[in-house]
Design a protein around this motif. Structure first.
Motif, PDB file in Angstrom:
ATOM      1  N   GLY A 128       0.803  -1.294  -0.062  1.00 41.72           N
ATOM      2  CA  GLY A 128      -0.066   0.279   0.159  1.00 41.72           C
ATOM      3  C   GLY A 128       0.845   1.155  -0.033  1.00 41.72           C
ATOM      4  O   GLY A 128       0.279   2.175   0.227  1.00 41.72           O
ATOM      5  N   GLU A 163      -1.965   4.688   7.183  1.00 41.94           N
ATOM      6  CA  GLU A 163      -3.040   5.216   6.336  1.00 41.94           C
ATOM      7  C   GLU A 163      -3.943   3.891   6.335  1.00 41.94           C
ATOM      8  O   GLU A 163      -3.524   2.810   6.592  1.00 41.94           O
ATOM      9  N   SER A 164      -5.074   3.969   6.175  1.00 41.26           N
ATOM     10  CA  SER A 164      -6.257   3.016   5.961  1.00 41.26           C
ATOM     11  C   SER A 164      -5.888   1.836   5.153  1.00 41.26           C
ATOM     12  O   SER A 164      -5.888   0.854   5.292  1.00 41.26           O
ATOM     13  N   ARG A 165      -5.195   2.586   3.879  1.00 41.05           N
ATOM     14  CA  ARG A 165      -5.024   1.123   2.831  1.00 41.05           C
ATOM     15  C   ARG A 165      -3.764   0.386   3.231  1.00 41.05           C
ATOM     16  O   ARG A 165      -3.445  -0.768   3.134  1.00 41.05           O
ATOM     17  N   ALA A 169      -3.330  -3.373   4.051  1.00 39.09           N
ATOM     18  CA  ALA A 169      -2.379  -4.282   3.507  1.00 39.09           C
ATOM     19  C   ALA A 169      -1.722  -5.001   4.434  1.00 39.09           C
ATOM     20  O   ALA A 169      -1.275  -6.319   3.892  1.00 39.09           O
ATOM     21  N   CYS A 175      -3.752  -3.760  -1.827  1.00 42.96           N
ATOM     22  CA  CYS A 175      -4.614  -2.701  -2.390  1.00 42.96           C
ATOM     23  C   CYS A 175      -4.689  -2.651  -3.910  1.00 42.96           C
ATOM     24  O   CYS A 175      -3.801  -2.568  -4.676  1.00 42.96           O
ATOM     25  N   PRO A 177      -6.815  -0.825  -6.743  1.00 40.76           N
ATOM     26  CA  PRO A 177      -7.764   0.371  -7.092  1.00 40.76           C
ATOM     27  C   PRO A 177      -8.406  -0.246  -8.290  1.00 40.76           C
ATOM     28  O   PRO A 177      -7.727  -0.930  -9.218  1.00 40.76           O
TER      29      PRO A 177
END
Length: 259
Positions: A128, A163-165, A169, A175, A177
């Motif tokens: 991520g 961070e959330s991603r 991960a 991750c 997209p």
């Protein structure tokens, strides 16, 4: 961790073992080693990151990093080497993340070759991280078994640890997209060679070759063509402020730009 033991290293004997591991991975020309025993010793002694991964008592991976600016926020991971395909690199990154968070750091940065597809997938999808700067010929020409005299364009990856991603991960949720249907291919692969396309859309796809390391050995001319094509397209887009937001399963950087 699949039986891995990770620990920080400090003794000369341990660091000499790391040096031999790295030498077996990169096979550098004399004087071109990624790091020396003496520098690892100095970094470890001054509180920086020098860690080895062991399986069955044998060193199978190692990573060396140092504190970077802004002070108190960033660890720069200078060199990591590990056996491919055994989860060792991921385990080292998880250890590195925990080490950084324990010290109040919120980012880890590192550079990587943007043409190496498996590294792009590992950094962007599995971890991520996000590339935030294209660095042209960052280390000059490198003479080792992996770079084989090619110019050392690098991508600066930034891993924002909370961070959330990234949290997803490290839990094992890659991750990935979505690519919008109106995305345009700015650099494609055709018959093994790069072919430039349009760059005037909002979402762009930039291809990298399936195996640049093999290509450098078998067809260095085509490898150099890929280097310059990716530099001219991806490097230029990032220089104009476009953001890399992911990496596709087909081997494309996903790039978002303002149009």
């Amino acid at each position: 961790m699949n039986g891995l033991v990770l620990r920080e290293l400090r003794s000369i004997e341990e660091l000499e073992e790391v040096f031999r591991l790295f030498d077996g991975i990169w096979h550098p020309d004399p004087g071109g080693e990624p790091i020396t025993v003496e520098l690892m010793r100095a970094l470890a002694h001054t509180g920086n990151y020098v860690t080895g991964a062991y399986r069955g008592g044998r060193l199978v991976g190692a990573s060396v990093g140092f504190l970077a600016t802004p002070a108190g926020q960033v660890l720069h991971s200078h060199v990591t080497g590990a056996a491919i395909g055994h989860g060792i690199g991921f385990a080292l990154k998880l250890h590195q993340r925990g080490w950084a968070l324990d010290r109040g750091l919120d980012r880890i940065t590192w550079t990587y070759d943007p043409l190496v597809r498996r590294n792009s997938h590992f950094n962007l999808v599995k971890l991520g991280a996000r590339p935030e700067e294209y660095l042209r010929s960052f280390y000059g020409v490198m003479g080792d078994a992996i770079n084989t005299g090619d110019e050392s364009d690098r991508m600066l990856a930034v891993w924002r640890l909370t961070e959330s991603r990234v949290i997803a991960a490290v839990r094992g949720e890659p991750c990935r997209p979505e690519i919008p249907p109106d995305a345009v291919t700015a650099l494609a692969e055709r018959d093994g060679r790069p072919v430039a396309g349009r760059t005037d859309a909002r979402t762009l796809l930039v291809a990298v070759p399936p195996d640049i390391e093999a290509l450098r050995r078998t067809d260095p001319g085509t490898a150099r063509t890929w280097r310059h094509a990716v530099r001219d397209v991806l490097g230029a887009l990032m220089g104009e402020g476009a953001r890399v937001t992911g990496f596709s399963g087909e081997g494309h950087y996903i790039v978002e730009r303002t149009v």
